[in-house]
Design a protein around this motif. Structure first.
Motif, PDB file in Angstrom:
ATOM      1  N   ARG A   1       0.796  -1.278   0.186  1.00  0.00           N
ATOM      2  CA  ARG A   1      -0.207   0.013   0.053  1.00  0.00           C
ATOM      3  C   ARG A   1       0.808   1.413  -0.142  1.00  0.00           C
ATOM      4  O   ARG A   1       1.733   1.086   0.534  1.00  0.00           O
ATOM      5  CB  ARG A   1      -0.704   0.239   1.567  1.00  0.00           C
ATOM      6  CG  ARG A   1      -1.714   1.041   1.516  1.00  0.00           C
ATOM      7  CD  ARG A   1      -3.052   0.945   2.727  1.00  0.00           C
ATOM      8  NE  ARG A   1      -1.898   1.023   3.622  1.00  0.00           N
ATOM      9  CZ  ARG A   1      -1.679   2.889   4.029  1.00  0.00           C
ATOM     10  NH1 ARG A   1      -2.425   3.466   4.187  1.00  0.00           N
ATOM     11  NH2 ARG A   1      -1.098   2.832   6.037  1.00  0.00           N
TER      12      ARG A   1
ATOM     13  N   VAL B   1      -8.221  -2.718   2.677  1.00  0.00           N
ATOM     14  CA  VAL B   1      -6.625  -2.665   2.024  1.00  0.00           C
ATOM     15  C   VAL B   1      -7.444  -3.446   0.386  1.00  0.00           C
ATOM     16  O   VAL B   1      -6.145  -3.665  -0.216  1.00  0.00           O
ATOM     17  CB  VAL B   1      -5.975  -3.174   2.270  1.00  0.00           C
ATOM     18  CG1 VAL B   1      -6.051  -4.070   2.702  1.00  0.00           C
ATOM     19  CG2 VAL B   1      -4.629  -2.704   1.822  1.00  0.00           C
TER      20      VAL B   1
ATOM     21  N   GLU C   1      -4.924   3.561  -0.620  1.00  0.00           N
ATOM     22  CA  GLU C   1      -3.718   4.181  -0.826  1.00  0.00           C
ATOM     23  C   GLU C   1      -4.219   5.844  -0.583  1.00  0.00           C
ATOM     24  O   GLU C   1      -4.828   6.223  -1.088  1.00  0.00           O
ATOM     25  CB  GLU C   1      -4.071   4.117  -2.691  1.00  0.00           C
ATOM     26  CG  GLU C   1      -3.931   2.352  -2.918  1.00  0.00           C
ATOM     27  CD  GLU C   1      -3.234   1.480  -2.850  1.00  0.00           C
ATOM     28  OE1 GLU C   1      -1.968   1.831  -2.934  1.00  0.00           O
ATOM     29  OE2 GLU C   1      -2.820   0.667  -1.597  1.00  0.00           O
TER      30      GLU C   1
END
Length: 293
Positions: A30, A97, A103
């Motif tokens: 991420r 996620v 993000e």
């Protein structure tokens, strides 16, 4: 930004069943961001209610029953570029996620609470959710904990000790410890939070002293009467919580006034924005974002 491993809720379930390690890979891949940037204010959406059995919103007792509906609402909120991030329990954060919704977002884990509403052990509020170690491993920004203080309930001291330990553990990893304090008591057998200004001030002083350092401690506070006097109790960065107000317009007005106070650094709001009376999440979020910015 890499493609999310899941593009549908069916994909999320398939990954959880066949490839649970995909969750850790999604966290590792991420794109993260610092907690504070731009004008320094934060707009955070909160979704840690279901794990403590709080599924009602206003007059809708089963409003949060559907996980996919909640995720739809969270994704709509997070799609607004003015929303900095989210606070939620691990189950919800793992869904988000996998779906690529986190993000470049601030993420706070909820350490949750074992003191379920209505239980005999409600004030022995030991943590049952995320930990400092899991929060650091996922490269989140910090963790949030509730600290209700009932001077007549012996379970309170276990809650305070657990919060103090969590403050130290988060600080050791350079992560924010977000404390949500309340002075509480049982009224007709039910735990009630005292939202008078002096009670909120007292709760702030008790909780900002927890742990061996306050370097990474933030406050999450309700908007009450005399907020200018309440905020004189702390120099810690503070986010205002939303609760479940009967009148959203009244809540927005109270937030706008409190956001002008020096220690207040933004909003951390759940049900008011995710379940507005007209179910227009994007519009409710846009109104809150405009205030914060």
């Amino acid at each position: 930004m890499s493609s999310p491993p899941a593009t549908s809720y069916a994909d999320v379930t398939d990954l959880r069943a066949a490839d649970p390690a995909a969750v850790a890979r999604a966290w590792a891949g991420r794109v993260t961001r610092p907690t504070v940037r731009g004008n320094g204010n934060l707009m955070i959406v909160a979704a840690d209610h279901p794990a403590r059995g709080a599924l009602a919103v206003g007059k809708r007792p089963t409003a949060m029953n559907s996980r996919t509906d909640l995720l739809d609402r969270l994704r709509a909120a997070l799609a607004d570029p003015g929303v900095d991030g989210v606070l939620a329990t691990s189950d919800i954060l793992d869904d988000l996620v996998l779906l690529g919704a986190l993000e470049d977002k601030v993420v706070f884990s909820s350490f949750n609470r074992g003191g379920l509403a209505g239980s005999a052990f409600e004030l022995d509020d030991r943590m049952t959710g995320a930990t400092a170690a899991s929060t650091a491993a996922a490269r989140m920004n910090g963790g949030k904990m509730l600290c209700r203080i009932d001077l007549d309930d012996p379970g309170t001291v276990a809650t305070m000790a657990a919060c103090a330990q969590a403050v130290d553990q988060l600080a050791a990893s350079g992560l924010i410890a977000m404390l949500e304090p309340f002075m509480s008591s049982r009224v007709d057998g039910k735990v009630r939070n005292d939202l008078s200004p002096d009670a909120v001030i007292k709760s702030i002083h008790i909780c900002q002293g927890l742990g061996s350092t306050s370097a990474y401690t933030w406050m999450k506070l309700p908007v009450v009467e005399e907020m200018d006097r309440v905020m004189e109790a702390t120099t810690l960065p503070t986010l205002l919580l939303g609760g479940d107000p009967a009148d959203p317009d009244e809540a927005f007005a109270s937030w706008e006034k409190a956001l002008a106070l020096p220690s207040v650094r933004g909003l951390i709001v759940g049900r008011t924005l995710l379940y507005p009376p007209d179910d227009d999440v994007s519009s409710a979020v846009a109104t809150a974002v405009a205030m914060v910015r």
